[in-house]
Motif scaffolding. Structure first.
Motif, short mmCIF file in Angstrom:
data_model
loop_
_atom_site.label_atom_id
_atom_site.label_comp_id
_atom_site.label_asym_id
_atom_site.label_seq_id
_atom_site.Cartn_x
_atom_site.Cartn_y
_atom_site.Cartn_z
N GLU A 77 43.57 40.71 41.29
CA GLU A 77 42.32 40.09 41.74
C GLU A 77 42.41 38.57 41.91
O GLU A 77 41.68 37.81 41.26
CB GLU A 77 41.17 40.46 40.80
CG GLU A 77 40.88 41.95 40.79
CD GLU A 77 39.70 42.34 39.91
OE1 GLU A 77 39.19 41.53 39.13
OE2 GLU A 77 39.30 43.51 40.03
N ASN A 79 41.87 34.84 43.30
CA ASN A 79 40.76 34.10 43.89
C ASN A 79 41.39 32.97 44.69
O ASN A 79 42.07 32.11 44.11
CB ASN A 79 39.86 33.55 42.78
CG ASN A 79 38.73 32.70 43.32
OD1 ASN A 79 38.91 31.88 44.20
ND2 ASN A 79 37.55 32.87 42.76
N PRO A 103 43.18 36.61 33.85
CA PRO A 103 42.55 37.78 34.47
C PRO A 103 42.51 38.94 33.46
O PRO A 103 43.10 38.86 32.38
CB PRO A 103 43.48 38.10 35.64
CG PRO A 103 44.81 37.58 35.20
CD PRO A 103 44.51 36.36 34.36
#
Length: 107
Positions: A77, A79, A103
């Protein structure tokens, strides 16, 4: 030397001093901070030292290079604005107070 705060996914904070010239990943490894694995040893060949840099710090640390950008594609994930590989962030006095958040997992 800089004090860096590592925040685990569950919110547990670890603030440690990291010597200039070391990487943020080495600071985590040397202080037994969970959540940053660094499987490749800091060669920017994996994404297991991925963190989210506190937004207040994004512009204060050196920018990502192309190799780091490519490796972040493999992170959990990522960013685009705040994800970094800690093996690519060299510590300086100017990073005193840096906050990075881990994370949920490293892949």
């Amino acid at each position: 030397m800089a004090k860096i705060t590592y925040v685990e996914h569950n919110g547990t904070e670890h603030t440690v001093e990291v010597a200039n010239g070391m990487t943020v990943m080495e600071g985590a490894r040397d202080n037994n901070i969970p959540g940053i694995e660094g499987d490749c040893g800091g060669a920017c060949a994996c994404s297991t030292c991925h963190v989210y840099v506190d937004p207040a710090w994004v512009e204060k640390i050196p920018a990502k290079d192309d190799m780091e950008e490519d490796m972040l594609d493999f992170a959990f994930e990522p960013n685009p604005a705040t994800s970094r590989l800690t093996c690519q962030i060299k510590v300086t006095d100017a990073m005193d107070g840096l906050v990075v958040k881990m994370p949920e997992k490293q892949i």
